[in-house]
Design a protein around this motif. Sequence first.
Motif, PDB file in Angstrom:
ATOM      1  N   ILE A  46      31.922  22.807 -98.106  1.00 12.72           N
ATOM      2  CA  ILE A  46      31.481  22.891 -99.504  1.00 12.72           C
ATOM      3  C   ILE A  46      30.541  24.070 -99.689  1.00 12.72           C
ATOM      4  CG2 ILE A  46      30.238  21.703-101.349  1.00 12.72           C
ATOM      5  CD1 ILE A  46      31.121  19.060-100.110  1.00 12.72           C
ATOM      6  N   THR A  98      31.155  22.826-107.312  1.00  6.89           N
ATOM      7  CA  THR A  98      30.912  22.581-105.887  1.00  6.89           C
ATOM      8  C   THR A  98      29.516  21.995-105.645  1.00  6.89           C
ATOM      9  OG1 THR A  98      30.342  24.944-105.714  1.00  6.89           O
ATOM     10  CG2 THR A  98      32.518  24.270-104.958  1.00  6.89           C
ATOM     11  N   LEU A 102      28.920  18.575-103.736  1.00  4.30           N
ATOM     12  CA  LEU A 102      27.963  18.429-102.643  1.00  4.30           C
ATOM     13  C   LEU A 102      27.065  17.213-102.852  1.00  4.30           C
ATOM     14  CD1 LEU A 102      26.608  19.622-100.078  1.00  4.30           C
ATOM     15  CD2 LEU A 102      25.154  20.963-101.596  1.00  4.30           C
ATOM     16  N   ILE A 128      37.381  16.423 -99.396  1.00  3.56           N
ATOM     17  CA  ILE A 128      36.674  17.672 -99.691  1.00  3.56           C
ATOM     18  C   ILE A 128      37.655  18.815 -99.903  1.00  3.56           C
ATOM     19  CG2 ILE A 128      35.077  19.382 -98.755  1.00  3.56           C
ATOM     20  CD1 ILE A 128      33.788  16.768 -99.717  1.00  3.56           C
ATOM     21  N   ILE A 132      38.006  20.815-103.502  1.00  2.00           N
ATOM     22  CA  ILE A 132      37.695  22.239-103.627  1.00  2.00           C
ATOM     23  C   ILE A 132      38.905  23.021-104.130  1.00  2.00           C
ATOM     24  CG2 ILE A 132      37.100  24.312-102.312  1.00  2.00           C
ATOM     25  CD1 ILE A 132      35.353  22.557-100.550  1.00  2.00           C
TER      26      ILE A 132
END
Length: 297
Positions: A46, A98, A102, A128, A132
């Motif tokens: 991340i 992002t 996180l 994840i 993303i």
Amino acid sequence: MDFWILAIRIIFLSQTTIGILGNFSLMFCYLVLYCRECTLKPTDLILVHLMTANAMVILSLGVPHTMTAFGLLRFLNDLECRMVIYIQTVGRSVSIGTTCLLSVFQVMTLRPREFCWKDNKVKAENFIGCSIFFLWGLYMLIHFIFFVYPFIKLNSKNMTRKRDFGYCSIVGSDEISNLLYAAMVVCPEVFFSVCIVLSSGSMIVTLYRHKKRVQHIRSSHGYDRTSPESRATQNILVLVSTFLAFYSLSSILRGYIALLYNHNWWLVNITPLTSLCFPSFGPFILMNCCSIVYRLT
């Protein structure tokens, strides 16, 4: 006025230089870590994408404004100007997304049972990676629509207002385009900001409760140092407060620029300065929070 012009030049140059060094240094650290361990933790992945988005913002916003502050005006044509703005907006949106990812992932890590997350590393990596990829694809597509739209509506009489950025000027969008932009870009950014606040608050509450549960153990052993929970809470508060303060102020100023016809000198220069604050100084906060230097050494 000459003093303030000199001050703006120094601030733009400092922000851009610090931001480029900070983001690329952190990306290099993670590259070294990946070469050494042949893998990255989900949090590391991340952060790499967050640094990439921040670097895009600095290169497409900080560098042109720095050149403009030193007297180089309107050195980009219309197509180049729209390309630079496209990179800016994609980088900004992905940075916000992002950062939210996180915060949410850290909550899942602290409270794995509530999210069915316990002892499931493969699920974390897949979650994840997909998230993303979705963020990059979504915002590249959305901003590409607004990149192409002015060329389709180039002959429209409604698009007569020009926006001057100093390094270039473009014909502004019409009201329909502005409403669509607010619905597709601004609203998700507000939602992400709310998620960051809620997830960070949840982490702070969880860490505070854990600190209370183990406090009697540490006191019985005579520990005087600051607890890990306190340090983690402080890191979360610093990161979230910095993010929200700079991005909220930046969003308000960007909204004023979009709505006002006459832009004064202060508004034109302060807006990019606030937009560059988190991308420039965020890496140094993350270095402290994630202990990347300690892991490398």
